[in-house]
Design a protein around this motif. Structure first.
Motif, PDB file in Angstrom:
ATOM      1  N   ASP A  44       0.067  -1.334  -4.301  1.00  0.00           N
ATOM      2  CA  ASP A  44       0.765  -1.928  -5.011  1.00  0.00           C
ATOM      3  C   ASP A  44       2.395  -0.982  -5.044  1.00  0.00           C
ATOM      4  O   ASP A  44       2.481  -0.001  -4.918  1.00  0.00           O
ATOM      5  CB  ASP A  44       0.733  -2.247  -6.376  1.00  0.00           C
ATOM      6  CG  ASP A  44       1.624  -3.106  -6.481  1.00  0.00           C
ATOM      7  OD1 ASP A  44       2.451  -2.054  -7.797  1.00  0.00           O
ATOM      8  OD2 ASP A  44       1.642  -4.471  -7.196  1.00  0.00           O
ATOM      9  N   GLU A  46       5.200  -1.100  -6.393  1.00  0.00           N
ATOM     10  CA  GLU A  46       6.042  -0.803  -7.996  1.00  0.00           C
ATOM     11  C   GLU A  46       5.042   0.550  -8.444  1.00  0.00           C
ATOM     12  O   GLU A  46       5.457   1.533  -8.063  1.00  0.00           O
ATOM     13  CB  GLU A  46       5.950  -2.119  -8.296  1.00  0.00           C
ATOM     14  CG  GLU A  46       7.044  -2.123 -10.138  1.00  0.00           C
ATOM     15  CD  GLU A  46       6.780  -2.932 -10.596  1.00  0.00           C
ATOM     16  OE1 GLU A  46       7.505  -2.481 -12.034  1.00  0.00           O
ATOM     17  OE2 GLU A  46       5.964  -4.425 -10.386  1.00  0.00           O
ATOM     18  N   ALA A  49       5.171   3.840  -6.313  1.00  0.00           N
ATOM     19  CA  ALA A  49       6.769   4.393  -6.579  1.00  0.00           C
ATOM     20  C   ALA A  49       6.356   5.158  -7.968  1.00  0.00           C
ATOM     21  O   ALA A  49       6.996   6.143  -8.145  1.00  0.00           O
ATOM     22  CB  ALA A  49       7.376   3.564  -6.294  1.00  0.00           C
ATOM     23  N   TRP A  50       6.019   4.747  -9.142  1.00  0.00           N
ATOM     24  CA  TRP A  50       6.004   4.849 -10.535  1.00  0.00           C
ATOM     25  C   TRP A  50       4.972   5.708 -10.286  1.00  0.00           C
ATOM     26  O   TRP A  50       5.530   7.453 -10.835  1.00  0.00           O
ATOM     27  CB  TRP A  50       4.930   3.945 -11.512  1.00  0.00           C
ATOM     28  CG  TRP A  50       5.404   4.093 -12.587  1.00  0.00           C
ATOM     29  CD1 TRP A  50       6.497   4.014 -13.454  1.00  0.00           C
ATOM     30  CD2 TRP A  50       4.692   5.056 -13.108  1.00  0.00           C
ATOM     31  NE1 TRP A  50       6.644   4.737 -14.401  1.00  0.00           N
ATOM     32  CE2 TRP A  50       4.922   5.108 -14.519  1.00  0.00           C
ATOM     33  CE3 TRP A  50       3.513   5.339 -12.825  1.00  0.00           C
ATOM     34  CZ2 TRP A  50       4.318   5.822 -15.699  1.00  0.00           C
ATOM     35  CZ3 TRP A  50       2.741   6.048 -13.875  1.00  0.00           C
ATOM     36  CH2 TRP A  50       3.082   6.283 -15.273  1.00  0.00           C
ATOM     37  N   PRO A  78       2.253  -3.648 -14.578  1.00  0.00           N
ATOM     38  CA  PRO A  78       3.803  -3.081 -14.443  1.00  0.00           C
ATOM     39  C   PRO A  78       4.407  -1.680 -15.323  1.00  0.00           C
ATOM     40  O   PRO A  78       4.576  -2.727 -16.386  1.00  0.00           O
ATOM     41  CB  PRO A  78       4.513  -3.419 -13.460  1.00  0.00           C
ATOM     42  CG  PRO A  78       3.647  -4.677 -12.965  1.00  0.00           C
ATOM     43  CD  PRO A  78       2.389  -4.300 -14.227  1.00  0.00           C
ATOM     44  N   GLY A  80       7.401  -1.079 -16.362  1.00  0.00           N
ATOM     45  CA  GLY A  80       8.780  -0.999 -16.045  1.00  0.00           C
ATOM     46  C   GLY A  80       9.273   0.320 -16.231  1.00  0.00           C
ATOM     47  O   GLY A  80       8.745   1.121 -15.398  1.00  0.00           O
TER      48      GLY A  80
END
Length: 115
Positions: A44, A46, A49-50, A78, A80
């Protein structure tokens, strides 16, 4: 509220991790289950990257065994701008509830790149 994301993961009956863990009653080692979680998260964009290059696992609890041939669902919300990504792994197999059985739960803390 952020959406719950899930990725299905099939655990092959002949996965080499079952050899010797444990003879006569094979169980998926926790470290292999965590590797599956990281692989699902990295698929995924997102979440990947996190997590960054060096995910920081701050808590994990193994709740139910994962047997050869199990179907799993790795789920997370996610984070955020949050500082933690919580996940759970549900096992779906013969005799399991339709929603699956909670096999593991845990969280990753934000690494330096995510702060």
């Amino acid at each position: 509220m952020a959406e719950l994301r899930c990725v299905p993961v099939a655990v092959p009956r002949d996965h080499p991790a079952f050899d010797g863990h444990f003879p006569g009653r094979p169980l998926l080692p926790g470290v292999v289950l965590l590797a599956q979680v990281v692989e699902a998260l990295r698929a995924d964009p997102e979440a990947a990257a996190w997590l960054g290059e060096a995910p920081r696992l701050s808590a994990v609890k193994f709740v139910a065994p994962v047997l050869p041939g199990a179907d799993l669902a790795v789920c997370w919300t996610p984070p955020g701008a949050g500082s933690r990504l919580r996940f759970e792994v549900r096992r779906h197999g013969p005799g399991d509830d339709a929603a699956g059985v909670l096999a593991a739960t845990g969280q990753f803390d934000a690494g330096p790149a995510a702060l």
